[in-house]
Design a protein around this motif. Structure first.
Motif, PDB file in Angstrom:
ATOM      1  N   VAL A   1     -39.814  10.132 -12.343  1.00 24.66           N
ATOM      2  CA  VAL A   1     -39.077  11.228 -11.699  1.00 24.66           C
ATOM      3  C   VAL A   1     -39.916  11.840 -10.581  1.00 24.66           C
ATOM      4  CG1 VAL A   1     -38.117  13.550 -12.035  1.00 24.66           C
ATOM      5  CG2 VAL A   1     -37.658  11.741 -13.711  1.00 24.66           C
ATOM      6  N   ALA A   2     -41.208  12.023 -10.830  1.00 22.46           N
ATOM      7  CA  ALA A   2     -42.107  12.595  -9.822  1.00 22.46           C
ATOM      8  C   ALA A   2     -42.121  11.755  -8.547  1.00 22.46           C
ATOM      9  CB  ALA A   2     -43.521  12.718 -10.395  1.00 22.46           C
ATOM     10  N   LYS A   3     -42.122  10.439  -8.692  1.00 25.44           N
ATOM     11  CA  LYS A   3     -42.125   9.546  -7.528  1.00 25.44           C
ATOM     12  C   LYS A   3     -40.818   9.662  -6.742  1.00 25.44           C
ATOM     13  CE  LYS A   3     -45.289   6.133  -9.564  1.00 25.44           C
ATOM     14  NZ  LYS A   3     -45.419   4.757 -10.110  1.00 25.44           N
ATOM     15  N   VAL A   4     -39.701   9.728  -7.463  1.00 26.30           N
ATOM     16  CA  VAL A   4     -38.396   9.850  -6.800  1.00 26.30           C
ATOM     17  C   VAL A   4     -38.321  11.174  -6.044  1.00 26.30           C
ATOM     18  CG1 VAL A   4     -35.914  10.067  -7.143  1.00 26.30           C
ATOM     19  CG2 VAL A   4     -37.209   8.358  -8.446  1.00 26.30           C
ATOM     20  N   VAL A   5     -38.725  12.251  -6.697  1.00 28.26           N
ATOM     21  CA  VAL A   5     -38.685  13.577  -6.064  1.00 28.26           C
ATOM     22  C   VAL A   5     -39.583  13.608  -4.833  1.00 28.26           C
ATOM     23  CG1 VAL A   5     -39.331  16.011  -6.356  1.00 28.26           C
ATOM     24  CG2 VAL A   5     -38.056  14.823  -8.166  1.00 28.26           C
ATOM     25  N   SER A   6     -40.750  12.960  -4.911  1.00 32.25           N
ATOM     26  CA  SER A   6     -41.675  12.914  -3.779  1.00 32.25           C
ATOM     27  C   SER A   6     -41.031  12.246  -2.571  1.00 32.25           C
ATOM     28  CB  SER A   6     -42.944  12.166  -4.183  1.00 32.25           C
ATOM     29  OG  SER A   6     -43.831  12.061  -3.100  1.00 32.25           O
ATOM     30  N   VAL A   7     -40.334  11.148  -2.805  1.00 33.90           N
ATOM     31  CA  VAL A   7     -39.647  10.441  -1.713  1.00 33.90           C
ATOM     32  C   VAL A   7     -38.554  11.322  -1.111  1.00 33.90           C
ATOM     33  CG1 VAL A   7     -38.154   8.484  -1.152  1.00 33.90           C
ATOM     34  CG2 VAL A   7     -40.142   8.145  -2.633  1.00 33.90           C
ATOM     35  N   LEU A   8     -37.787  11.981  -1.965  1.00 34.44           N
ATOM     36  CA  LEU A   8     -36.687  12.816  -1.487  1.00 34.44           C
ATOM     37  C   LEU A   8     -37.190  14.030  -0.712  1.00 34.44           C
ATOM     38  CD1 LEU A   8     -34.353  12.719  -4.626  1.00 34.44           C
ATOM     39  CD2 LEU A   8     -34.008  11.538  -2.450  1.00 34.44           C
ATOM     40  N   LYS A   9     -38.288  14.620  -1.186  1.00 37.30           N
ATOM     41  CA  LYS A   9     -38.843  15.787  -0.491  1.00 37.30           C
ATOM     42  C   LYS A   9     -39.416  15.408   0.871  1.00 37.30           C
ATOM     43  CE  LYS A   9     -39.938  19.088  -4.142  1.00 37.30           C
ATOM     44  NZ  LYS A   9     -41.002  19.914  -4.777  1.00 37.30           N
ATOM     45  N   ALA A  10     -39.867  14.171   1.008  1.00 40.83           N
ATOM     46  CA  ALA A  10     -40.431  13.715   2.282  1.00 40.83           C
ATOM     47  C   ALA A  10     -39.347  13.407   3.305  1.00 40.83           C
ATOM     48  CB  ALA A  10     -41.297  12.472   2.052  1.00 40.83           C
ATOM     49  N   CYS A  11     -38.118  13.307   2.851  1.00 43.37           N
ATOM     50  CA  CYS A  11     -37.008  12.970   3.741  1.00 43.37           C
ATOM     51  C   CYS A  11     -36.640  14.164   4.612  1.00 43.37           C
ATOM     52  CB  CYS A  11     -35.803  12.537   2.899  1.00 43.37           C
ATOM     53  SG  CYS A  11     -34.375  12.094   3.890  1.00 43.37           S
ATOM     54  N   ARG A  12     -36.369  13.909   5.874  1.00 42.68           N
ATOM     55  CA  ARG A  12     -36.004  14.968   6.815  1.00 42.68           C
ATOM     56  C   ARG A  12     -34.535  14.892   7.219  1.00 42.68           C
ATOM     57  NH1 ARG A  12     -39.494  16.763   4.782  1.00 42.68           N
ATOM     58  NH2 ARG A  12     -41.600  17.298   5.522  1.00 42.68           N
ATOM     59  N   TYR A  13     -33.759  14.169   6.452  1.00 40.23           N
ATOM     60  CA  TYR A  13     -32.337  13.988   6.783  1.00 40.23           C
ATOM     61  C   TYR A  13     -31.596  15.318   6.819  1.00 40.23           C
ATOM     62  CZ  TYR A  13     -27.543  12.208   6.418  1.00 40.23           C
ATOM     63  OH  TYR A  13     -26.215  11.943   6.633  1.00 40.23           O
ATOM     64  N   HIS A  14     -32.041  16.272   5.984  1.00 42.07           N
ATOM     65  CA  HIS A  14     -31.325  17.550   5.906  1.00 42.07           C
ATOM     66  C   HIS A  14     -31.378  18.325   7.217  1.00 42.07           C
ATOM     67  CE1 HIS A  14     -34.926  20.226   5.470  1.00 42.07           C
ATOM     68  NE2 HIS A  14     -35.466  19.100   5.050  1.00 42.07           N
ATOM     69  N   TRP A  15     -32.430  18.085   8.033  1.00 39.63           N
ATOM     70  CA  TRP A  15     -32.505  18.800   9.303  1.00 39.63           C
ATOM     71  C   TRP A  15     -31.395  18.365  10.251  1.00 39.63           C
ATOM     72  CZ3 TRP A  15     -34.751  23.101   9.239  1.00 39.63           C
ATOM     73  CH2 TRP A  15     -35.913  23.319   8.497  1.00 39.63           C
ATOM     74  N   ARG A  16     -31.028  17.108  10.190  1.00 33.97           N
ATOM     75  CA  ARG A  16     -29.902  16.631  11.015  1.00 33.97           C
ATOM     76  C   ARG A  16     -28.615  17.338  10.638  1.00 33.97           C
ATOM     77  NH1 ARG A  16     -30.198  10.190  10.582  1.00 33.97           N
ATOM     78  NH2 ARG A  16     -32.364  10.115   9.910  1.00 33.97           N
ATOM     79  N   ILE A  17     -28.416  17.459   9.312  1.00 32.68           N
ATOM     80  CA  ILE A  17     -27.197  18.104   8.821  1.00 32.68           C
ATOM     81  C   ILE A  17     -27.173  19.572   9.219  1.00 32.68           C
ATOM     82  CG2 ILE A  17     -25.884  18.701   6.747  1.00 32.68           C
ATOM     83  CD1 ILE A  17     -27.055  16.196   5.437  1.00 32.68           C
ATOM     84  N   ARG A  18     -28.328  20.249   9.076  1.00 33.65           N
ATOM     85  CA  ARG A  18     -28.384  21.667   9.425  1.00 33.65           C
ATOM     86  C   ARG A  18     -28.203  21.871  10.934  1.00 33.65           C
ATOM     87  NH1 ARG A  18     -29.286  25.107   5.576  1.00 33.65           N
ATOM     88  NH2 ARG A  18     -30.091  24.349   3.592  1.00 33.65           N
ATOM     89  N   LEU A  19     -28.742  20.954  11.744  1.00 35.36           N
ATOM     90  CA  LEU A  19     -28.571  21.035  13.185  1.00 35.36           C
ATOM     91  C   LEU A  19     -27.105  20.907  13.555  1.00 35.36           C
ATOM     92  CD1 LEU A  19     -29.736  21.163  16.044  1.00 35.36           C
ATOM     93  CD2 LEU A  19     -30.055  18.681  15.948  1.00 35.36           C
ATOM     94  N   PHE A  20     -26.440  19.928  12.935  1.00 39.00           N
ATOM     95  CA  PHE A  20     -25.017  19.733  13.201  1.00 39.00           C
ATOM     96  C   PHE A  20     -24.224  20.967  12.781  1.00 39.00           C
ATOM     97  CE2 PHE A  20     -20.802  18.499  11.626  1.00 39.00           C
ATOM     98  CZ  PHE A  20     -20.270  17.924  12.764  1.00 39.00           C
ATOM     99  N   ALA A  21     -24.546  21.502  11.569  1.00 42.86           N
ATOM    100  CA  ALA A  21     -23.847  22.685  11.076  1.00 42.86           C
ATOM    101  C   ALA A  21     -24.101  23.880  11.985  1.00 42.86           C
ATOM    102  CB  ALA A  21     -24.285  22.992   9.648  1.00 42.86           C
ATOM    103  N   GLY A  22     -25.355  24.004  12.469  1.00 42.49           N
ATOM    104  CA  GLY A  22     -25.693  25.111  13.362  1.00 42.49           C
ATOM    105  C   GLY A  22     -24.935  25.029  14.674  1.00 42.49           C
TER     106      GLY A  22
END
Length: 235
Positions: free
Chosen positions: A189-210
């Motif tokens: 679980v720690a490895k999966v969470v580490s990969v997900l936290k390193a992902c910056r995909y959410h910034w694209r979504i927030r930029l689009f929403a903004g």
């Protein structure tokens, strides 16, 4: 904010994994929680279940008898589909509102715990990644029999009502193998969470929403100015 789907087979340890994910401060929206909530006495799904299945699946006090209902739907696929048609829209509505709240709270991503993620396919288009919790078949059977106090035949029937674990694992972005001890599962679980936290995909979504929100506000302001100018000219 992006959404990660968490699923697995019955009694593979999905709840254990979801609790481990919560320990990292990541919101987990649990479909089972809302499945219980939407069938509380007096709610829309509760009324429709009463109409569809009758009094036999209710306790004397009006609460849904989940065991009695489970016996019916695990034996009859048409009854199971009827129940899903009643409850799933209400469950997804509740989960959507919970996800919206998480977005405005600023979470980079959330996890949706969806037992029938691949079986229904409803949420797949909205998920960025998927996690499947799996374990050995014999262990799954043993856990289910012990947890639910049911016979081997009934346990196999319930397991067979879902998509096979092998198929779910093939479709997953990540697989957490939960046949070993808790520490082994926690490391995965720690490895999966580490990969997900390193992902910056959410910034694209927030930029689009903004940009969308900014455009909407600009439109409202422009219409307001035009309306005001029209009122001044009309005088």
């Amino acid at each position: 904010m992006f959404i990660v789907g968490l699923t697995g087979g019955i009694s593979t340890g999905k709840s254990t994994v979801s609790e481990m994910i919560r320990e990292y401060g990541i919101p987990v929206i649990d479909a089972d929680y809302y499945a219980r909530k939407v069938v509380e006495p007096g709610r829309k799904a509760w009324k429709r279940i009463r109409e569809e299945f009758g009094e036999q699946v209710f306790h004397s006090g009006g609460e849904l008898n989940r065991e009695a209902l489970g016996e019916i739907v695990f034996r009859d696929i048409e009854k199971r589909r009827a129940l899903n048609r009643i409850t799933h829209p209400e469950i997804y509505k509740e989960m959507t509102w919970a996800a919206v709240k998480c977005f405005f709270q600023g979470h980079p991503f959330i996890v949706m715990d969806l037992p029938l993620l691949f079986e229904t396919g409803v949420m797949l288009d909205y998920l960025y990644k998927t996690i499947v919790v799996a374990c050995e078949e014999d262990l799954q059977l043993q856990r289910l029999m012990e947890r639910s106090k049911i016979s081997e035949a009934r346990a196999k029937q319930r397991i067979g009502a879902q998509m096979s674990l092998d198929e779910k694992c093939k479709r997953a972005s990540f697989v957490v193998e939960n046949s070993g001890n808790l520490e082994d599962t926690r490391e995965q679980v720690a490895k999966v969470v580490s990969v997900l936290k390193a992902c910056r995909y959410h910034w694209r979504i927030r930029l689009f929403a903004g940009l969308f929100c900014s455009g909407l506000v600009s439109l409202v302001v422009w219409l307001g100015v035009k309306f005001y100018q029209h009122r001044i000219t009309a005088r």
